[in-house]
Design an enzyme around this catalytic site. Structure first.
Site, PDB file in Angstrom:
ATOM      1  N   GLU A   1       0.802  -1.227   0.000  1.00  0.00           N
ATOM      2  CA  GLU A   1       0.000   0.000   0.000  1.00  0.00           C
ATOM      3  C   GLU A   1       0.836   1.279   0.000  1.00  0.00           C
ATOM      4  O   GLU A   1       1.814   1.411   0.730  1.00  0.00           O
ATOM      5  CB  GLU A   1      -0.918  -0.004   1.241  1.00  0.00           C
ATOM      6  CG  GLU A   1      -2.008   1.023   1.175  1.00  0.00           C
ATOM      7  CD  GLU A   1      -3.303   0.515   1.795  1.00  0.00           C
ATOM      8  OE1 GLU A   1      -4.188   1.348   2.020  1.00  0.00           O
ATOM      9  OE2 GLU A   1      -3.437  -0.691   2.046  1.00  0.00           O
TER      10      GLU A   1
ATOM     11  N   LYS B   1      -1.378  -0.946  -3.801  1.00  0.00           N
ATOM     12  CA  LYS B   1      -2.680  -0.624  -3.205  1.00  0.00           C
ATOM     13  C   LYS B   1      -2.818   0.888  -3.046  1.00  0.00           C
ATOM     14  O   LYS B   1      -1.934   1.552  -2.511  1.00  0.00           O
ATOM     15  CB  LYS B   1      -2.828  -1.287  -1.836  1.00  0.00           C
ATOM     16  CG  LYS B   1      -3.180  -2.748  -1.907  1.00  0.00           C
ATOM     17  CD  LYS B   1      -3.334  -3.355  -0.524  1.00  0.00           C
ATOM     18  CE  LYS B   1      -4.705  -3.181   0.041  1.00  0.00           C
ATOM     19  NZ  LYS B   1      -4.884  -3.960   1.303  1.00  0.00           N
TER      20      LYS B   1
END
Length: 315
Positions: free
Chosen positions: A89, A125
Site C-alpha cells: 500500500e 494498493k
C-alpha cells in the site's frame, strides 16, 4: 473436503496478513498487506529483528523512504511463500494527492524490481478516492498493476472499471459494520446474514455489473467479519481472508457451493453506468455509508502509518 478447499474450486483465495510466517499452512495464491497489518506484525517479537535490520540499513534516510523499504521487505518475504502476487500500500496520507501517489507507487515498484521481483507479482494498493483512481489510471498505462482499496460504493467500483485497474477490494465487513451500528437495537443478525448481508450485496452488485459489461478488473472481496460472508461470495474472482477466518474455513466441512456466477451475470438486465469527476463525487456524497467508511478508513491507515514511523524511529 473442507470449506477452504471447496472455496478454492470457485475463487482465488488470498491471505490478508503481514505475518508471512503464518502463510504456508493455508497455501493461498496471493497475499495482501496494509499499514495496520504491517504495524501488527512488527510488534510481534519474531519480526522485531526484521524491523531493526531495515532501519539500520537505511538509517539517516527520510522516514518515508525507510517505510517503503520496510513494506517491500515484508512483501519480498511473503513472495517467497506464495506463488502469486503481493499487494503493498501507498501511504494513506497521500490519498488525495495524485502526483504524490504516482511518485510513491513508482518508488515502491522500483524497490521490488531492485530485489529481482517482476512487476507482475506486485499490486500497488491505493485508496479509491477520485485522486487515487486517477493515479491508478496512469500507473496501469505504465505497466504497474493496482489494487484499489477502501472501496465501499458502487460509483467507486464503476470508476475503477473505467480506469482499467487490475483489481478492486470492496470492504464487506466494514459495510456490514456500518449498517449494524446504524440499525442499533433494530438490527436482526439472522435476517441480515449470508446473501442478505449488506456487504455481500454490495460485492454481488459490483461483480454482476463487471461481468455483464465485460469489465476486466478483478473483484476481490475483503474485510470479512465471519465465514458466512465468505461462503456467500464463493465464485467471486478473489477473496482476501484473515488467517483466523482461513483457519475456520479449513476446520469446517459444511457444504459450500457457487454463490456468484459470471455466466449468469451476463444475462442480467443491468444498465451501463459511467462517471466523470463531478458525478462521481456527487454519487459518493449521496452514499452516507461509503462517505463515512472511506474517511474513517483513511484516517485509521494514516494513524497506523504514524505509529509505524514512531516504531522505526525507536528501532
Amino acid at each position: 473436503m473442507n470449506q477452504l478447499d471447496a472455496l478454492k474450486q470457485f475463487t482465488t483465495v488470498v491471505a490478508d496478513t503481514g505475518d508471512f510466517k503464518q502463510l504456508a499452512q493455508f497455501q493461498p495464491q496471493d497475499a495482501t498487506t496494509n499499514p495496520s497489518l504491517i504495524l501488527k506484525a512488527v510488534q510481534k517479537p519474531e519480526y522485531a529483528p526484521l524491523l531493526a535490520e531495515v532501519v539500520a540499513a537505511h538509517r539517516g534516510q527520510p522516514l518515508d523512504v525507510v517505510m517503503d523499504h520496510l513494506l517491500v521487505r515484508f512483501g519480498c518475504e511473503i513472495l517467497k511463500t506464495i506463488p502469486g502476487r503481493v499487494s503493498t500500500e501507498v501511504d494513506a496520507r497521500l490519498s488525495f494527492d495524485t502526483a504524490a501517489t504516482l511518485a510513491r507507487a513508482r518508488r515502491i515498484m522500483a524497490l521490488y524490481e531492485a530485489q529481482g521481483i517482476a512487476r507482475e507479482r506486485v499490486l500497488i494498493k491505493i485508496a479509491s478516492t477520485w485522486e487515487g483512481i486517477q493515479a491508478a489510471t496512469e500507473l496501469e498505462r505504465e505497466g504497474i498493476r493496482c489494487n484499489l482499496t477502501l472501496l465501499f460504493a458502487f460509483c467507486q467500483a464503476v470508476a475503477c472499471g473505467q480506469a482499467k485497474v487490475q483489481l478492486i477490494s470492496p470492504f464487506v465487513g466494514r459495510i456490514y459494520d456500518w449498517y449494524k451500528k446504524t440499525a442499533g437495537a433494530a438490527w436482526d443478525e439472522s435476517a441480515k446474514a449470508g446473501a442478505n448481508d449488506p456487504g455481500v450485496q454490495s460485492v454481488r452488485a459490483i461483480f454482476n455489473h463487471y461481468k455483464k459489461h465485460g469489465i476486466a478488473t478483478e473483484v476481490m472481496g475483503a474485510s470479512f467479519r465471519n465465514i458466512g460472508q465468505i461462503t456467500a461470495l464463493a465464485g467471486c474472482d478473489l477473496l482476501t481472508i484473515s488467517p483466523e477466518l482461513l483457519a475456520q474455513l479449513a476446520s469446517s466441512d459444511a457444504p459450500l457451493g457457487l454463490a456468484l456466477d459470471a455466466q449468469a451475470a451476463q444475462t442480467m438486465d443491468l444498465p451501463a453506468v459511467a462517471y466523470n469527476e463531478a458525478t462521481f463525487r456527487l454519487a459518493l456524497n449521496e452514499d452516507a455509508m461509503a462517505t463515512e467508511k472511506l474517511a474513517e478508513g483513511i484516517r485509521a491507515f494514516c494513524a497506523d502509518a504514524v505509529k509505524l514511523e514512531e516504531l522505526m524511529q525507536k528501532a
